[in-house]
Enzyme design. Structure first.
Site, PDB file in Angstrom:
ATOM      1  N   ASN A   7       0.877  -1.170   0.000  1.00  0.00           N
ATOM      2  CA  ASN A   7       0.000   0.000   0.000  1.00  0.00           C
ATOM      3  C   ASN A   7       0.912   1.217   0.000  1.00  0.00           C
ATOM      4  O   ASN A   7       1.543   1.540   1.013  1.00  0.00           O
ATOM      5  CB  ASN A   7      -0.910  -0.005   1.236  1.00  0.00           C
ATOM      6  CG  ASN A   7      -1.820   1.220   1.289  1.00  0.00           C
ATOM      7  OD1 ASN A   7      -1.433   2.315   0.905  1.00  0.00           O
ATOM      8  ND2 ASN A   7      -3.033   1.034   1.791  1.00  0.00           N
ATOM      9  N   ASN A   9       0.174   4.408  -0.503  1.00  0.00           N
ATOM     10  CA  ASN A   9      -0.385   5.667   0.008  1.00  0.00           C
ATOM     11  C   ASN A   9      -0.165   6.805  -0.996  1.00  0.00           C
ATOM     12  O   ASN A   9       0.251   7.904  -0.634  1.00  0.00           O
ATOM     13  CB  ASN A   9       0.244   5.999   1.365  1.00  0.00           C
ATOM     14  CG  ASN A   9      -0.548   7.029   2.149  1.00  0.00           C
ATOM     15  OD1 ASN A   9      -1.716   7.275   1.868  1.00  0.00           O
ATOM     16  ND2 ASN A   9       0.090   7.641   3.126  1.00  0.00           N
ATOM     17  N   GLU A  36      -3.872   1.572  -3.043  1.00  0.00           N
ATOM     18  CA  GLU A  36      -4.043   2.997  -2.755  1.00  0.00           C
ATOM     19  C   GLU A  36      -3.137   3.841  -3.650  1.00  0.00           C
ATOM     20  O   GLU A  36      -2.376   4.682  -3.186  1.00  0.00           O
ATOM     21  CB  GLU A  36      -3.793   3.290  -1.266  1.00  0.00           C
ATOM     22  CG  GLU A  36      -4.485   4.564  -0.821  1.00  0.00           C
ATOM     23  CD  GLU A  36      -4.446   4.815   0.685  1.00  0.00           C
ATOM     24  OE1 GLU A  36      -4.907   5.902   1.084  1.00  0.00           O
ATOM     25  OE2 GLU A  36      -3.963   3.950   1.442  1.00  0.00           O
ATOM     26  N   ASP A 146      -3.865  -4.980   1.178  1.00  0.00           N
ATOM     27  CA  ASP A 146      -4.191  -4.341   2.446  1.00  0.00           C
ATOM     28  C   ASP A 146      -5.607  -4.777   2.824  1.00  0.00           C
ATOM     29  O   ASP A 146      -6.578  -4.330   2.231  1.00  0.00           O
ATOM     30  CB  ASP A 146      -4.090  -2.819   2.283  1.00  0.00           C
ATOM     31  CG  ASP A 146      -4.487  -2.067   3.540  1.00  0.00           C
ATOM     32  OD1 ASP A 146      -4.826  -2.712   4.549  1.00  0.00           O
ATOM     33  OD2 ASP A 146      -4.483  -0.820   3.501  1.00  0.00           O
ATOM     34  N   ASN A 148      -6.891  -4.314   5.866  1.00  0.00           N
ATOM     35  CA  ASN A 148      -7.402  -3.441   6.926  1.00  0.00           C
ATOM     36  C   ASN A 148      -8.025  -4.243   8.067  1.00  0.00           C
ATOM     37  O   ASN A 148      -9.031  -3.834   8.658  1.00  0.00           O
ATOM     38  CB  ASN A 148      -8.391  -2.421   6.358  1.00  0.00           C
ATOM     39  CG  ASN A 148      -7.716  -1.112   5.981  1.00  0.00           C
ATOM     40  OD1 ASN A 148      -6.983  -0.525   6.779  1.00  0.00           O
ATOM     41  ND2 ASN A 148      -7.941  -0.657   4.758  1.00  0.00           N
ATOM     42  N   ASP A 236       2.903   4.922   4.978  1.00  0.00           N
ATOM     43  CA  ASP A 236       2.577   4.509   6.339  1.00  0.00           C
ATOM     44  C   ASP A 236       2.464   2.985   6.441  1.00  0.00           C
ATOM     45  O   ASP A 236       2.307   2.441   7.533  1.00  0.00           O
ATOM     46  CB  ASP A 236       1.310   5.197   6.852  1.00  0.00           C
ATOM     47  CG  ASP A 236       0.105   5.019   5.950  1.00  0.00           C
ATOM     48  OD1 ASP A 236       0.267   4.549   4.804  1.00  0.00           O
ATOM     49  OD2 ASP A 236      -1.016   5.368   6.373  1.00  0.00           O
TER      50      ASP A 236
END
Length: 246
Positions: A7, A9, A36, A146, A148, A236
Site C-alpha cells: 500500500n 499511500n 491505494e 491491504d 485493513n 505509512d
C-alpha cells in the site's frame, strides 16, 4: 516467483520519494501489487523501463483508493473488479490470470473511525470470498493486499475492539475465511513473530499487521519465503513479499 505487495499511500507521492524505484530496481520481483495508488493508473516511465506490464483499476473518485498490478509475465487474462458497482467504483480489486494460478490484488475498505462503513466492509469481504471460491474451482489462488484487518492480538500494538480493523466482525470473517483452505503465509512461517505492516504517522505507537499474502491450500508446498520488509520507507505501510517455487 517473487511477489511484492505494498500500500503505497499514493503512487505519485511514492515515486517522488524514489522508494518504489529503488525496490523494483533490484530486479527481484516478478509481480508487484500496489494498493491505494490514488491516481489514474498511468504507469510512470521509469517503472515501465524496468520491464513491467501494468494493469490498474483506479477509483472513480479522484485521489482515492485504486489498485495496480505490475507483472513481467504477460497474463492469460485480467479481471477488473468484482462485477459489483459499489465496490468496483472504489477501485479495490484486480485479478491477473496466469497458466497455473490467479493472483489477486485487493485493497479492502476501512471500517471507518466511527465504524460507519463496517457493514460496507463486511459486504465487500463476503463478495471477495465468493469471488475467490469461484475462481478456485479452476486454479489455485494468491491474494495479497491491504485487508485493513489485524487477525489477533499478536498483530496489533494496541487492542480496542471498537477500532476499525480490530472489531470482532472483521477478525471473525478473516479467520473463518482462512479455515476454508487459505493460508496466511507469513504467520504460517513465523508463528510467533510480532511485526507490523502499518504504523500511524501521528501516533507512532499505533501499529498493526493488516497487509497479507494469502495462498490457497494447493500452493502450500510451493511457498519458500514470506517476509515483511520493515526497513522500506515512503508510506505509512511497509511492503510484504512472498517467494514461490515454480
Amino acid at each position: 516467483m517473487m511477489m511484492l505487495s505494498w500500500n503505497v499511500n499514493g503512487l505519485r507521492s511514492i515515486m517522488k520519494k524514489g522508494s518504489l524505484e529503488r525496490l523494483l530496481g533490484t530486479g527481484n520481483y516478478d509481480v508487484v501489487l500496489l494498493q491505494e495508488i490514488r491516481g489514474s493508473g498511468d504507469l510512470p516511465l521509469t517503472i515501465m523501463n524496468l520491464g513491467y506490464e501494468a494493469y490498474s483499476l483506479p477509483a472513480e473518485r479522484k485521489g482515492y483508493a485504486g489498485v495496480m498490478t505490475l507483472t513481467k509475465v504477460h497474463p492469460v487474462s485480467v479481471i477488473k473488479g468484482l462485477g459489483i458497482k459499489e465496490f468496483d467504483a472504489e477501485g479495490r480489486m484486480i485479478t491477473v490470470e496466469f497458466n497455473d494460478l490467479y493472483i489477486v490484488n485487493a485493497y479492502f475498505p476501512r471500517a471507518g473511525d466511527d465504524l460507519s462503513r463496517l457493514n460496507f466492509k463486511l459486504s465487500f469481504c463476503n463478495a471477495v470470498e465468493k469471488f475467490l471460491n469461484n475462481l478456485r474451482y479452476k486454479k489455485p489462488i494468491i491474494i495479497c493486499g491491504d485487508f485493513n484487518i489485524a487477525r489477533d492480538k499478536i498483530d496489533s500494538s494496541f487492542w480496542d475492539e471498537k477500532h476499525p480493523g480490530l472489531t470482532p466482525e472483521e477478525r471473525d470473517w478473516l479467520n473463518q475465511f482462512l479455515k476454508e483452505g487459505f493460508i496466511d503465509v507469513f504467520r504460517e512461517l513465523h508463528p510467533n513473530t510480532k511485526v507490523y505492516t502499518w504504523r500511524s504517522y501521528r501516533e507512532r505507537w499505533r501499529a498493526m499487521r493488516i497487509d497479507y499474502c494469502i495462498v490457497s491450500e494447493e500452493l502450500r508446498s510451493k511457498v519458500i519465503k514470506a517476509e515483511v520488509l520493515s526497513n522500506v520507507e515512503g508510506s505509512d505501510h511497509v511492503p510484504v513479499m512472498i517467494e514461490l517455487s515454480t
